[in-house]
Design a protein around this motif. Structure first.
Motif, mmCIF file in Angstrom:
data_model
loop_
_atom_site.group_PDB
_atom_site.id
_atom_site.type_symbol
_atom_site.label_atom_id
_atom_site.label_comp_id
_atom_site.label_asym_id
_atom_site.label_seq_id
_atom_site.Cartn_x
_atom_site.Cartn_y
_atom_site.Cartn_z
ATOM 1 N N MET A 35 0.726 -1.223 0.298
ATOM 2 C CA MET A 35 -0.036 0.214 -0.269
ATOM 3 C C MET A 35 0.956 1.162 -0.466
ATOM 4 S SD MET A 35 -2.895 1.062 2.916
ATOM 5 C CE MET A 35 -2.052 1.478 3.965
ATOM 6 N N ILE A 36 0.165 2.427 -0.712
ATOM 7 C CA ILE A 36 1.470 3.471 -0.743
ATOM 8 C C ILE A 36 0.388 4.569 0.081
ATOM 9 C CG2 ILE A 36 1.475 5.807 -2.304
ATOM 10 C CD1 ILE A 36 1.666 3.720 -4.573
ATOM 11 N N SER A 37 1.273 5.120 0.458
ATOM 12 C CA SER A 37 -0.071 6.590 1.520
ATOM 13 C C SER A 37 1.098 7.556 1.239
ATOM 14 C CB SER A 37 1.622 6.349 3.155
ATOM 15 O OG SER A 37 0.394 5.658 3.819
ATOM 16 N N VAL A 38 -0.208 8.522 0.735
ATOM 17 C CA VAL A 38 0.117 9.407 0.340
ATOM 18 C C VAL A 38 -0.439 10.891 0.879
ATOM 19 C CG1 VAL A 38 -0.869 10.988 -1.837
ATOM 20 C CG2 VAL A 38 -1.438 8.633 -2.087
ATOM 21 N N ILE A 39 0.707 11.172 1.172
ATOM 22 C CA ILE A 39 0.924 13.284 2.373
ATOM 23 C C ILE A 39 0.442 14.038 1.107
ATOM 24 C CG2 ILE A 39 1.502 13.752 4.053
ATOM 25 C CD1 ILE A 39 2.968 11.080 4.272
ATOM 26 N N ILE A 40 -1.240 14.726 2.326
ATOM 27 C CA ILE A 40 -0.983 15.788 1.307
ATOM 28 C C ILE A 40 -1.408 16.759 2.299
ATOM 29 C CG2 ILE A 40 -2.788 17.183 -0.376
ATOM 30 C CD1 ILE A 40 -3.270 14.370 -1.217
ATOM 31 N N PRO A 41 -0.576 17.755 2.416
ATOM 32 C CA PRO A 41 -0.593 19.177 3.653
ATOM 33 C C PRO A 41 -1.606 20.357 3.159
ATOM 34 C CG PRO A 41 1.583 19.548 2.587
ATOM 35 C CD PRO A 41 0.887 17.904 2.129
ATOM 36 N N ILE A 42 -2.671 20.041 3.594
ATOM 37 C CA ILE A 42 -3.436 21.082 2.975
ATOM 38 C C ILE A 42 -3.990 22.263 4.485
ATOM 39 C CG2 ILE A 42 -6.243 21.326 2.429
ATOM 40 C CD1 ILE A 42 -5.963 18.478 1.692
ATOM 41 N N TYR A 43 -4.279 23.472 3.685
ATOM 42 C CA TYR A 43 -3.644 25.179 4.134
ATOM 43 C C TYR A 43 -4.402 25.592 2.639
ATOM 44 C CZ TYR A 43 -3.760 29.483 6.389
ATOM 45 O OH TYR A 43 -3.960 30.716 7.016
ATOM 46 N N ASN A 44 -5.753 26.630 2.782
ATOM 47 C CA ASN A 44 -6.180 27.337 2.207
ATOM 48 C C ASN A 44 -6.207 27.281 0.441
ATOM 49 O OD1 ASN A 44 -7.257 28.437 4.528
ATOM 50 N ND2 ASN A 44 -6.577 30.450 4.536
ATOM 51 N N VAL A 45 -6.550 26.228 -0.064
ATOM 52 C CA VAL A 45 -6.380 25.791 -1.556
ATOM 53 C C VAL A 45 -8.457 25.212 -2.031
ATOM 54 C CG1 VAL A 45 -4.078 25.671 -1.232
ATOM 55 C CG2 VAL A 45 -5.532 23.746 -0.718
ATOM 56 N N GLU A 46 -9.000 26.203 -1.574
ATOM 57 C CA GLU A 46 -10.097 25.136 -2.335
ATOM 58 C C GLU A 46 -10.382 25.645 -3.549
ATOM 59 O OE1 GLU A 46 -12.568 27.848 -0.460
ATOM 60 O OE2 GLU A 46 -11.852 29.692 -1.272
ATOM 61 N N LYS A 47 -9.237 26.739 -4.404
ATOM 62 C CA LYS A 47 -9.657 26.590 -5.254
ATOM 63 C C LYS A 47 -9.172 25.723 -6.171
ATOM 64 C CE LYS A 47 -10.030 31.824 -5.365
ATOM 65 N NZ LYS A 47 -9.164 32.837 -6.478
ATOM 66 N N TYR A 48 -7.873 24.914 -5.297
ATOM 67 C CA TYR A 48 -7.087 24.151 -6.386
ATOM 68 C C TYR A 48 -7.396 22.253 -6.162
ATOM 69 C CZ TYR A 48 -5.384 28.450 -6.710
ATOM 70 O OH TYR A 48 -4.830 29.346 -7.122
ATOM 71 N N LEU A 49 -8.434 22.021 -4.303
ATOM 72 C CA LEU A 49 -8.452 21.048 -4.561
ATOM 73 C C LEU A 49 -9.003 19.552 -4.361
ATOM 74 C CD1 LEU A 49 -6.917 19.749 -1.621
ATOM 75 C CD2 LEU A 49 -9.568 20.312 0.051
ATOM 76 N N SER A 50 -9.883 19.807 -5.340
ATOM 77 C CA SER A 50 -10.832 19.414 -6.419
ATOM 78 C C SER A 50 -9.562 18.140 -7.340
ATOM 79 C CB SER A 50 -11.749 19.628 -6.678
ATOM 80 O OG SER A 50 -13.106 20.068 -5.234
ATOM 81 N N ARG A 51 -9.250 19.627 -7.523
ATOM 82 C CA ARG A 51 -8.079 18.882 -9.424
ATOM 83 C C ARG A 51 -7.396 17.789 -8.587
ATOM 84 N NH1 ARG A 51 -5.175 23.539 -11.786
ATOM 85 N NH2 ARG A 51 -4.322 23.827 -9.955
ATOM 86 N N CYS A 52 -7.126 18.160 -7.492
ATOM 87 C CA CYS A 52 -5.574 17.830 -6.433
ATOM 88 C C CYS A 52 -6.367 16.207 -6.693
ATOM 89 C CB CYS A 52 -5.430 18.068 -5.394
ATOM 90 S SG CYS A 52 -3.256 16.846 -4.735
ATOM 91 N N LEU A 53 -7.268 16.361 -5.744
ATOM 92 C CA LEU A 53 -8.247 15.266 -5.160
ATOM 93 C C LEU A 53 -8.439 13.877 -6.125
ATOM 94 C CD1 LEU A 53 -9.271 16.022 -1.734
ATOM 95 C CD2 LEU A 53 -7.865 15.277 -2.256
ATOM 96 N N ASP A 54 -8.679 14.349 -7.324
ATOM 97 C CA ASP A 54 -9.586 13.912 -8.369
ATOM 98 C C ASP A 54 -8.350 13.276 -9.094
ATOM 99 O OD1 ASP A 54 -12.190 14.769 -8.048
ATOM 100 O OD2 ASP A 54 -12.415 16.339 -9.505
ATOM 101 N N SER A 55 -7.409 13.653 -8.670
ATOM 102 C CA SER A 55 -6.325 13.079 -9.761
ATOM 103 C C SER A 55 -5.066 12.319 -8.974
ATOM 104 C CB SER A 55 -4.704 13.836 -9.930
ATOM 105 O OG SER A 55 -4.482 14.324 -8.918
#
Length: 303
Positions: free
Chosen positions: A1-21
């Protein structure tokens, strides 16, 4: 299994694009760790909504403590055999993990590195074809011993375009008081500890250059605190080199640090600065003396 670590701070405009990928990867055995680092926009809500529809997603909400703390939190929680870091305003090719994991296993490597593409406009998420014309495998400690900064070395000095064996981070964490340039404290330590590294030239990672991102503000405007943070990261590296006997890497790091010091001096406002400080600063720049002395003079200028 691969653990994918994504730190998130005030990126509402771009976050869905990242998560969809990430959720639509051709390799699906993922643990997706979303560390919401005290966002004040809807980023936390977006994370929770995605988690409702995908059981692989784990959302951790915390007070704002910076990207280093967020990534460390992800490392502490990670259950996978492999680790990958993705920035929340970027995205990856849909076969990012499939290609990197296959190459890592095929070459029995500890790290697999891919190429990346910067963008500032709309770009489509897609799968990438593996380019077999360029692939090399090398020892990490030898690579670091011979490393030299050039315009083509960016792919090495960041955390996000790679797949790592988790064991590389068993005794390695980012300094949590650092909120910028945190990659500079850790990338070379990971590579130095890697017995084998695989590198492919295929573009699998897409780096979004937004005007108000932390990194781009660092280069768009002169900031005393940010420049000092970068110098401190380089000083930490010099200490590491001394400890490990990496003379060539230390020499190149010192040259790079000196270049940054000259940049600071050129960028420093000279109006209304006492003449004696100018003279002392010029002496220090010419001698490239210890970082502590440089910090003292710069603090006088900005006090």
């Amino acid at each position: 299994m691969i653990s994918v670590i994504i730190p998130i701070y005030n990126v509402e405009k771009y976050l869905s694009r990242c998560l969809d990928s990430v959720i639509n990867q051709t390799y699906s055995d993922l643990e997706i760790l979303l560390i919401n680092d005290g966002s004040t926009d809807s980023s936390g809500f977006i994370c929770d909504e995605y988690a409702k529809n995908d059981s692989r997603i784990v959302v951790i909400h915390q007070e704002n403590k910076g990207p280093s703390h967020a990534r460390n939190k992800g490392l502490d929680k990670a259950k996978g055999e492999y680790i990958s870091f993705i920035d929340p305003d970027d995205f990856i090719s849909l076969n990012f993990f499939e290609i990197l994991l296959n190459q890592l296993i095929e070459t029995d490597s500890d790290i697999c590195i891919c190429n990346f593409q910067s963008f500032s406009n709309t770009i489509q998420i897609k799968s990438s074809d593996l380019i077999n014309t360029y692939k090399k495998v090398y020892n990490g400690s030898i690579f670091i011993t011979e490393f030299k900064y050039t315009k083509d070395t960016v792919r090495y000095v960041v955390l996000w375009n790679k797949l790592y064996k988790k064991c590389l981070f068993d005794n390695l964490r980012m300094p949590e008081d650092v909120k910028i340039c945190e990659d500079e404290y850790i990338w070379y330590k990971c590579m130095y500890n890697a017995e084998k590294i695989c590198e492919i030239d295929t573009i699998l990672y897409y780096y979004y250059k937004r005007e108000n991102s932390t990194t781009n503000r660092l280069y768009k405007e002169f900031s005393f605190k940010k420049e000092i943070a970068f110098l401190e990261a380089l000083e930490d590296r010099i200490n590491f080199c001394e400890k490990e006997g990496l003379n060539y890497f230390m020499k190149d790091t010192i040259l790079y640090r000196n270049k940054i010091l000259r940049k600071i001096y050129i960028s420093t406002p000279k109006n209304n600065v006492p003449e004696y400080i100018k003279i002392e600063l010029e002496k220090s720049i010419r001698k490239i003396s210890y970082l502590k002395r440089i910090k003292i003079y710069l603090k006088k200028i900005f006090s």
